[in-house]
Design a protein around this motif. Structure first.
Motif, PDB file in Angstrom:
ATOM      1  N   GLY A   1      -5.888  13.897  -8.347  1.00 27.73           N
ATOM      2  CA  GLY A   1      -5.113  12.888  -7.568  1.00 27.73           C
ATOM      3  C   GLY A   1      -5.768  11.659  -7.635  1.00 27.73           C
ATOM      4  N   THR A   2      -7.274  11.557  -7.877  1.00 29.88           N
ATOM      5  CA  THR A   2      -8.026  10.225  -7.826  1.00 29.88           C
ATOM      6  C   THR A   2      -7.589   9.779  -9.142  1.00 29.88           C
ATOM      7  N   GLY A   3      -7.683  10.415 -10.452  1.00 32.20           N
ATOM      8  CA  GLY A   3      -7.324   9.683 -11.594  1.00 32.20           C
ATOM      9  C   GLY A   3      -5.870   9.267 -11.580  1.00 32.20           C
ATOM     10  N   SER A   4      -4.774   9.950 -10.734  1.00 34.75           N
ATOM     11  CA  SER A   4      -3.397   9.413 -10.812  1.00 34.75           C
ATOM     12  C   SER A   4      -3.377   8.176  -9.916  1.00 34.75           C
ATOM     13  N   ALA A   5      -4.130   8.019  -8.861  1.00 34.70           N
ATOM     14  CA  ALA A   5      -4.234   6.788  -7.970  1.00 34.70           C
ATOM     15  C   ALA A   5      -4.856   5.452  -8.683  1.00 34.70           C
ATOM     16  N   ALA A   6      -5.920   6.084  -9.689  1.00 35.97           N
ATOM     17  CA  ALA A   6      -6.503   5.073 -10.424  1.00 35.97           C
ATOM     18  C   ALA A   6      -5.751   4.342 -11.518  1.00 35.97           C
ATOM     19  N   LEU A   7      -4.962   5.506 -12.290  1.00 36.95           N
ATOM     20  CA  LEU A   7      -3.784   4.859 -13.168  1.00 36.95           C
ATOM     21  C   LEU A   7      -2.664   4.053 -12.387  1.00 36.95           C
ATOM     22  N   VAL A   8      -2.353   4.527 -11.189  1.00 38.72           N
ATOM     23  CA  VAL A   8      -1.278   3.537 -10.530  1.00 38.72           C
ATOM     24  C   VAL A   8      -1.942   2.431 -10.167  1.00 38.72           C
ATOM     25  N   LEU A   9      -3.028   2.183  -9.729  1.00 39.95           N
ATOM     26  CA  LEU A   9      -3.747   1.141  -9.306  1.00 39.95           C
ATOM     27  C   LEU A   9      -3.994   0.110 -10.396  1.00 39.95           C
ATOM     28  N   ALA A  10      -4.287   0.582 -11.592  1.00 40.03           N
ATOM     29  CA  ALA A  10      -4.506  -0.222 -12.898  1.00 40.03           C
ATOM     30  C   ALA A  10      -3.193  -0.860 -13.358  1.00 40.03           C
ATOM     31  N   ALA A  11      -2.246   0.218 -13.029  1.00 43.80           N
ATOM     32  CA  ALA A  11      -0.923  -0.329 -13.675  1.00 43.80           C
ATOM     33  C   ALA A  11      -0.399  -1.490 -12.873  1.00 43.80           C
ATOM     34  N   ALA A  12      -0.662  -1.480 -11.547  1.00 45.41           N
ATOM     35  CA  ALA A  12      -0.214  -2.510 -10.709  1.00 45.41           C
ATOM     36  C   ALA A  12      -1.067  -3.793 -10.994  1.00 45.41           C
ATOM     37  N   THR A  13      -2.009  -3.750 -11.434  1.00 47.68           N
ATOM     38  CA  THR A  13      -3.079  -4.929 -11.506  1.00 47.68           C
ATOM     39  C   THR A  13      -2.536  -5.469 -12.886  1.00 47.68           C
ATOM     40  N   ARG A  14      -2.214  -4.719 -13.746  1.00 53.00           N
ATOM     41  CA  ARG A  14      -1.807  -5.035 -14.814  1.00 53.00           C
ATOM     42  C   ARG A  14      -0.456  -5.831 -14.757  1.00 53.00           C
ATOM     43  N   LEU A  15       0.413  -5.581 -13.906  1.00 51.63           N
ATOM     44  CA  LEU A  15       1.698  -5.918 -13.792  1.00 51.63           C
ATOM     45  C   LEU A  15       1.497  -7.468 -12.732  1.00 51.63           C
ATOM     46  N   ASP A  16       0.455  -7.274 -12.017  1.00 54.65           N
ATOM     47  CA  ASP A  16       0.572  -8.350 -10.931  1.00 54.65           C
ATOM     48  C   ASP A  16      -0.291  -9.627 -11.986  1.00 54.65           C
ATOM     49  N   GLY A  17      -1.054  -9.217 -12.883  1.00 51.60           N
ATOM     50  CA  GLY A  17      -1.953 -10.180 -13.550  1.00 51.60           C
ATOM     51  C   GLY A  17      -0.970 -10.997 -14.447  1.00 51.60           C
TER      52      GLY A  17
ATOM     53  N   ALA B   1       0.843  -1.348   0.015  1.00 50.54           N
ATOM     54  CA  ALA B   1      -0.186   0.051   0.094  1.00 50.54           C
ATOM     55  C   ALA B   1       0.827   1.223   0.074  1.00 50.54           C
ATOM     56  N   ALA B   2       1.943   1.215   0.649  1.00 50.03           N
ATOM     57  CA  ALA B   2       2.933   2.447   0.765  1.00 50.03           C
ATOM     58  C   ALA B   2       3.543   2.652  -0.537  1.00 50.03           C
ATOM     59  N   ALA B   3       3.824   1.577  -1.116  1.00 50.66           N
ATOM     60  CA  ALA B   3       4.536   1.538  -2.638  1.00 50.66           C
ATOM     61  C   ALA B   3       3.695   2.076  -3.508  1.00 50.66           C
ATOM     62  N   LEU B   4       2.193   1.669  -3.481  1.00 47.43           N
ATOM     63  CA  LEU B   4       1.445   2.178  -4.143  1.00 47.43           C
ATOM     64  C   LEU B   4       0.973   3.687  -4.239  1.00 47.43           C
ATOM     65  N   GLY B   5       0.940   4.002  -2.825  1.00 44.23           N
ATOM     66  CA  GLY B   5       0.753   5.511  -2.528  1.00 44.23           C
ATOM     67  C   GLY B   5       1.765   6.467  -2.751  1.00 44.23           C
ATOM     68  N   VAL B   6       3.149   6.033  -2.709  1.00 43.85           N
ATOM     69  CA  VAL B   6       4.340   6.915  -3.496  1.00 43.85           C
ATOM     70  C   VAL B   6       4.184   6.943  -4.714  1.00 43.85           C
ATOM     71  N   ALA B   7       3.998   6.054  -5.427  1.00 46.15           N
ATOM     72  CA  ALA B   7       3.823   5.858  -6.941  1.00 46.15           C
ATOM     73  C   ALA B   7       2.728   7.219  -7.272  1.00 46.15           C
ATOM     74  N   ALA B   8       1.625   6.827  -6.565  1.00 39.92           N
ATOM     75  CA  ALA B   8       0.533   7.676  -6.960  1.00 39.92           C
ATOM     76  C   ALA B   8       0.646   9.184  -6.689  1.00 39.92           C
ATOM     77  N   VAL B   9       1.589   9.515  -5.699  1.00 38.77           N
ATOM     78  CA  VAL B   9       1.899  10.812  -5.299  1.00 38.77           C
ATOM     79  C   VAL B   9       2.940  11.344  -6.494  1.00 38.77           C
ATOM     80  N   GLY B  10       3.776  10.607  -6.993  1.00 38.53           N
ATOM     81  CA  GLY B  10       4.380  10.797  -8.020  1.00 38.53           C
ATOM     82  C   GLY B  10       3.703  11.222  -9.344  1.00 38.53           C
ATOM     83  N   VAL B  11       2.941  10.456  -9.756  1.00 38.60           N
ATOM     84  CA  VAL B  11       1.955  10.765 -10.748  1.00 38.60           C
ATOM     85  C   VAL B  11       1.332  11.856 -10.703  1.00 38.60           C
ATOM     86  N   ALA B  12       0.684  12.023  -9.481  1.00 42.80           N
ATOM     87  CA  ALA B  12      -0.284  13.367  -9.019  1.00 42.80           C
ATOM     88  C   ALA B  12       0.732  14.693  -9.142  1.00 42.80           C
ATOM     89  N   SER B  13       1.887  14.601  -8.418  1.00 41.89           N
ATOM     90  CA  SER B  13       2.525  15.669  -8.459  1.00 41.89           C
ATOM     91  C   SER B  13       3.164  16.136  -9.953  1.00 41.89           C
TER      92      SER B  13
END
Length: 192
Positions: free
Chosen positions: A176-192, A72-84
């Motif tokens: 911020g919401t869009g950035s998190a969605a992008l990061v979560l989608a990418a993480a799901t794709r990498l996990d899948g 969760a921490a890694a996903l959050g930090v990645a989302a901060v990077g995208v949003a920033s």
């Protein structure tokens, strides 16, 4: 014969003008409302959110716990990077909205934080705080509500301290919401 009136179509320019007027009025309502108990706390919160320090501190605490909270921490930090990046490299450079004007005779100058040099739109603080909360929440649900409330407080603090209009904060929250969605989608794709 119908009694209904025909409404004129909504024109985009008129809508934008009305939204800008509403945004200014909301900002001004906050600036003239006496809230001495909140002033210090919101000024400190706004400053603590500079450079996403709050999000990174929470991420460090989550990472130390290990397991799901580390992910969760890694996903959050990645989302901060995208949003920033979205806020500072794209949004502020494309829109270039001036920061709110602070009158020299402001009724509550003690609530202000230093005025940033960057453009006002969108709120980068809000974008990053919301991105962090929205990315961490699905991966570590127990943190979703507290982080969501913290993100809302960070957003409001930026208006309260005189550095953003409410519309900047809304745009930052959407980014911020869009950035998190992008990061979560990418993480799901990498996990899948």
């Amino acid at each position: 014969m119908s009694d209904r009136r025909t409404e004129p179509p909504i024109r985009t320019l008129d809508l934008v003008r009305d939204l800008a007027t509403l945004d200014q009025a909301l900002y001004e309502a906050v600036t003239v409302t006496k809230t001495p108990t909140l002033d210090t706390a919101l000024r400190r919160l706004s400053a603590a959110a500079d450079h996403s320090k709050l999000s990174f501190a929470v991420a460090a605490a989550l990472a130390l716990r290990g397991g799901r909270s580390r992910r969760a921490a890694a996903l959050g930090v990645a989302a901060v990077g995208v949003a920033s990046a979205g806020a500072n490299l794209l949004g502020k450079r494309l829109v270039r909205r001036p920061r709110p004007h602070r009158a020299v005779d402001s009724p509550f100058p003690g609530r202000h934080v230093p005025m940033p040099d960057s453009a006002s739109f969108p709120s980068g603080h809000t974008a990053s705080a919301v991105a962090f909360a929205a990315a961490v929440g699905p991966a570590f649900p127990v943190a979703a509500v507290p982080l969501g409330l913290l993100a809302c407080a960070v957003g409001y603090s930026r208006v309260h301290t005189g550095v953003h209009y409410p519309g900047d904060v809304v745009a930052g929250a959407l980014l911020g919401t869009g950035s998190a969605a992008l990061v979560l989608a990418a993480a799901t794709r990498l996990d899948g």
